[in-house]
Design a protein around this motif. Sequence first.
Motif, PDB file in Angstrom:
ATOM      1  N   UNK A  22       0.841  -1.203   0.000  1.00 31.97           N
ATOM      2  CA  UNK A  22       0.000   0.000   0.000  1.00 31.97           C
ATOM      3  C   UNK A  22       0.873   1.248   0.000  1.00 31.97           C
ATOM      4  N   UNK A  23       1.870   1.294   0.885  1.00 25.96           N
ATOM      5  CA  UNK A  23       2.741   2.473   0.965  1.00 25.96           C
ATOM      6  C   UNK A  23       3.524   2.667  -0.323  1.00 25.96           C
ATOM      7  N   UNK A  33       4.774  10.267   1.457  1.00 21.88           N
ATOM      8  CA  UNK A  33       5.823   9.802   2.368  1.00 21.88           C
ATOM      9  C   UNK A  33       5.134   9.293   3.632  1.00 21.88           C
ATOM     10  N   UNK A  34       5.855   8.512   4.429  1.00 20.18           N
ATOM     11  CA  UNK A  34       5.246   7.897   5.616  1.00 20.18           C
ATOM     12  C   UNK A  34       6.147   8.036   6.825  1.00 20.18           C
ATOM     13  N   UNK A  35       5.522   8.199   7.994  1.00 15.54           N
ATOM     14  CA  UNK A  35       6.228   8.256   9.274  1.00 15.54           C
ATOM     15  C   UNK A  35       5.525   7.311  10.241  1.00 15.54           C
ATOM     16  N   UNK A  47       1.709   7.263   9.464  1.00 12.10           N
ATOM     17  CA  UNK A  47       1.060   8.493   9.032  1.00 12.10           C
ATOM     18  C   UNK A  47       1.501   8.818   7.610  1.00 12.10           C
ATOM     19  N   UNK A  48       0.556   9.216   6.779  1.00 11.52           N
ATOM     20  CA  UNK A  48       0.827   9.553   5.382  1.00 11.52           C
ATOM     21  C   UNK A  48       0.977  11.062   5.223  1.00 11.52           C
ATOM     22  N   UNK A  59      -3.399   7.731   7.005  1.00 18.63           N
ATOM     23  CA  UNK A  59      -2.490   6.735   7.529  1.00 18.63           C
ATOM     24  C   UNK A  59      -2.751   5.340   7.015  1.00 18.63           C
ATOM     25  N   UNK A  60      -1.778   4.467   7.306  1.00 19.29           N
ATOM     26  CA  UNK A  60      -1.854   3.057   6.952  1.00 19.29           C
ATOM     27  C   UNK A  60      -1.736   2.258   8.245  1.00 19.29           C
ATOM     28  N   UNK A  61      -2.770   1.486   8.560  1.00 22.92           N
ATOM     29  CA  UNK A  61      -2.820   0.661   9.764  1.00 22.92           C
ATOM     30  C   UNK A  61      -2.487  -0.763   9.350  1.00 22.92           C
TER      31      UNK A  61
END
Length: 126
Positions: A22-23, A33-35, A47-48, A59-61
């Motif tokens: 997904x990311x 970008x993701x944190x 977090x996206x 976000x991606x869980x």
Amino acid sequence: MTVPAFNSVAWFEFGTDQPAKVKKFYGELFDWKYELNTNIPGVNYHAALTPGAQQPAGGVWESAGAFPNYAIFYVLVQDVAETVERAQALGAKTLMEPVSDAAGVTFARLEDAAGNHFGVFSMPAQ
């Protein structure tokens, strides 16, 4: 920083057992970008950050297969519990009762009268 208006869509979320896919997909498609966010103990949440945004917008869980994959939106509200009550009066079902994370963000998930899933959230008082 622009603060979203109450009662507007202000967050999105993917729940997935394939977070890397997904990311990578949305990262390459939209330059997201993701944190890692550790505000909920035991939950892997990323977090996206979308281009030009000063703060995360979604976000991606990582579900680890604990629930089916999904994509939903969240509406910023003043009072989550009150909004859940109003939604129930309009025929909604509560899928996840209101909870708060370590940062004080309160959120809940609902199913509208037509069976669509969505969420509501509020930010901690400043």
